[in-house]
Design a protein around this motif. Structure first.
Motif, mmCIF file in Angstrom:
data_model
loop_
_atom_site.group_PDB
_atom_site.id
_atom_site.type_symbol
_atom_site.label_atom_id
_atom_site.label_comp_id
_atom_site.label_asym_id
_atom_site.label_seq_id
_atom_site.Cartn_x
_atom_site.Cartn_y
_atom_site.Cartn_z
ATOM 1 N N GLY A 72 34.376 40.011 -8.558
ATOM 2 C CA GLY A 72 34.333 41.273 -7.817
ATOM 3 C C GLY A 72 34.800 42.472 -8.858
ATOM 4 N N SER A 73 35.413 42.004 -10.008
ATOM 5 C CA SER A 73 36.166 43.130 -10.722
ATOM 6 C C SER A 73 35.108 43.405 -11.797
ATOM 7 N N THR A 74 35.138 44.461 -12.537
ATOM 8 C CA THR A 74 34.176 44.875 -13.344
ATOM 9 C C THR A 74 34.557 45.230 -14.811
ATOM 10 N N ILE A 75 33.728 44.307 -15.709
ATOM 11 C CA ILE A 75 34.160 44.308 -17.159
ATOM 12 C C ILE A 75 33.073 45.319 -17.909
ATOM 13 N N ILE A 76 33.440 46.424 -18.490
ATOM 14 C CA ILE A 76 32.629 47.458 -19.088
ATOM 15 C C ILE A 76 31.824 48.120 -17.897
ATOM 16 N N ASP A 77 30.693 47.788 -17.640
ATOM 17 C CA ASP A 77 29.807 48.137 -16.377
ATOM 18 C C ASP A 77 29.033 47.003 -15.728
ATOM 19 N N LYS A 78 29.577 45.681 -16.299
ATOM 20 C CA LYS A 78 29.125 44.484 -15.440
ATOM 21 C C LYS A 78 30.015 43.864 -14.188
ATOM 22 N N ILE A 79 29.678 43.687 -13.340
ATOM 23 C CA ILE A 79 30.257 42.838 -12.284
ATOM 24 C C ILE A 79 30.544 41.361 -12.361
ATOM 25 N N VAL A 80 31.722 41.002 -12.161
ATOM 26 C CA VAL A 80 31.732 39.593 -12.319
ATOM 27 C C VAL A 80 31.480 38.996 -10.925
ATOM 28 N N VAL A 81 30.594 37.757 -10.841
ATOM 29 C CA VAL A 81 30.074 37.488 -9.413
ATOM 30 C C VAL A 81 30.299 35.964 -9.477
ATOM 31 N N SER A 82 30.202 35.522 -8.383
ATOM 32 C CA SER A 82 30.439 34.028 -8.055
ATOM 33 C C SER A 82 29.038 33.209 -8.252
ATOM 34 N N TRP A 83 29.149 32.071 -8.200
ATOM 35 C CA TRP A 83 27.792 31.086 -8.300
ATOM 36 C C TRP A 83 27.001 31.711 -7.150
ATOM 37 N N GLU A 84 27.387 31.805 -5.941
ATOM 38 C CA GLU A 84 26.566 32.107 -4.876
ATOM 39 C C GLU A 84 25.665 33.476 -5.084
ATOM 40 N N GLY A 108 35.973 35.184 -19.555
ATOM 41 C CA GLY A 108 37.224 35.171 -20.191
ATOM 42 C C GLY A 108 37.027 36.136 -21.452
ATOM 43 N N HIS A 109 37.945 35.892 -22.407
ATOM 44 C CA HIS A 109 38.028 36.884 -23.481
ATOM 45 C C HIS A 109 36.696 36.853 -24.102
ATOM 46 N N LEU A 110 36.061 35.788 -24.347
ATOM 47 C CA LEU A 110 34.804 35.880 -25.194
ATOM 48 C C LEU A 110 33.373 36.308 -24.516
ATOM 49 N N GLY A 111 33.387 35.898 -23.167
ATOM 50 C CA GLY A 111 32.436 36.522 -22.200
ATOM 51 C C GLY A 111 32.655 37.804 -22.155
ATOM 52 N N SER A 112 33.809 38.568 -21.997
ATOM 53 C CA SER A 112 33.794 39.843 -21.619
ATOM 54 C C SER A 112 33.604 40.720 -23.028
ATOM 55 N N SER A 113 33.790 39.827 -24.319
ATOM 56 C CA SER A 113 33.466 40.680 -25.493
ATOM 57 C C SER A 113 31.867 40.676 -25.769
ATOM 58 N N VAL A 118 22.698 41.344 -16.556
ATOM 59 C CA VAL A 118 22.570 41.544 -15.312
ATOM 60 C C VAL A 118 24.052 41.410 -14.701
ATOM 61 N N ALA A 119 24.788 40.522 -15.074
ATOM 62 C CA ALA A 119 26.112 40.183 -14.554
ATOM 63 C C ALA A 119 26.970 39.077 -15.421
ATOM 64 N N LEU A 120 28.137 38.940 -15.049
ATOM 65 C CA LEU A 120 29.075 37.989 -15.507
ATOM 66 C C LEU A 120 29.292 37.197 -14.482
ATOM 67 N N VAL A 121 29.124 35.502 -14.779
ATOM 68 C CA VAL A 121 29.625 34.605 -13.557
ATOM 69 C C VAL A 121 30.814 34.013 -13.858
ATOM 70 N N ASP A 122 31.503 33.719 -12.778
ATOM 71 C CA ASP A 122 32.986 33.252 -13.063
ATOM 72 C C ASP A 122 33.333 32.422 -11.757
ATOM 73 N N THR A 123 34.342 31.513 -11.894
ATOM 74 C CA THR A 123 34.775 30.720 -10.454
ATOM 75 C C THR A 123 36.128 31.146 -10.341
ATOM 76 N N ASP A 124 36.656 32.022 -11.033
ATOM 77 C CA ASP A 124 38.138 32.316 -10.774
ATOM 78 C C ASP A 124 38.029 33.514 -9.653
ATOM 79 N N PRO A 125 38.656 33.246 -8.634
ATOM 80 C CA PRO A 125 38.688 34.260 -7.740
ATOM 81 C C PRO A 125 39.368 35.436 -7.925
ATOM 82 N N GLU A 126 40.265 35.614 -8.946
ATOM 83 C CA GLU A 126 40.901 36.893 -9.323
ATOM 84 C C GLU A 126 39.928 37.877 -10.149
ATOM 85 N N LYS A 127 39.041 37.095 -10.786
ATOM 86 C CA LYS A 127 37.963 37.823 -11.537
ATOM 87 C C LYS A 127 36.679 38.203 -10.818
#
Length: 225
Positions: free
Chosen positions: A123-135, A92-97, A112-121
């Motif tokens: 696979g997206s990239t925040i700065i140079d970090k990929i948002v990944v699923s728990w798996e 979210g906003h805080l994690g992205s910041s 290494v990466a950001l983790v989220d459960t939101d399907p819309e997030k």
């Protein structure tokens, strides 16, 4: 070196000493006394000497501390001489910041990466970090040997997420979520609540507004740069 329980305030001051010594090294300052180092942090020189004496003899009586040698020794004590892989949970906003904060990399933390459960997030990239699923996070934790995580999730999911992290082998959690986390027994937990520092400032201002003068304090927080 003998290992023993070190008070948390001492470790926090070591971090401050490290930053100050780095700045002095950049300026070409070769020697610093305990008085000068204490003044820079806002504490008594006796506290500086007591902190450092817990780990050995670093200075020369009547001369002071060699800036480069003391900096290198503190860096080793704090593990700043190697990189530490970290994951951020919550995109979210805080994690992205937090992911965009350059200080992590400067201090040896590799997000290494950001983790989220939101399907819309995912696979997206925040700065140079990929948002990944728990798996995917589980794979990355094993692949990179991640032992530390930063939490920036809603309050109602903090406890469950912390347990999930420790089940995956995470040993230390920095919690930025708006709730005091009672960490699993196997994990070291640090709760960061910025409102506490705002309350500290507000308390002082409130005293001033009511014509009262609070007792002066030299205690300084850890600055973010």
């Amino acid at each position: 070196m003998k290992f023993f329980k070190v008070p948390e305030p001492t470790i926090m001051r070591l971090s401050l000493y490290s930053r100050i010594l780095e700045q002095l090294e950049e300026r070409g300052v070769p020697i610093i006394s305990s008085v000068e180092l204490g003044d820079a942090v806002g504490i008594n020189s006796g506290v500086v000497r007591k902190d450092l004496s817990m780990f050995g003899e670093f200075g020369v009586r009547g001369v002071g501390y060699n800036v480069r040698e003391l900096r290198d020794n503190i860096r080793k004590l704090l593990g700043q001489d190697r990189n530490w892989p970290v994951i951020i949970v919550g995109a979210g906003h805080l994690g992205s910041s937090l992911a965009a904060y350059p200080g992590f990399r400067q201090r040896g933390f590799d997000v290494v990466a950001l983790v989220d459960t939101d399907p819309e997030k995912i696979g997206s990239t925040i700065i140079d970090k990929i948002v990944v699923s728990w798996e995917e996070a589980e794979k990355l934790i094993k692949e990179h040997g991640v032992r530390m995580a930063i939490l920036a999730v809603p309050a109602d999911s903090v406890q469950a997420v912390a347990q999930q992290l420790t089940d995956l082998g995470i040993e230390a959690i920095l919690n930025f979520s708006p709730i005091i986390l009672k960490g699993p027994s196997k994990a070291q937990v640090q709760n960061v609540d910025l409102t506490v520092y705002f309350d500290l400032m507000r308390f002082t201002q409130n005293l001033n507004d009511n014509g009262l003068r609070p007792q002066a304090s030299n205690v300084r927080g850890i600055a973010v740069r």
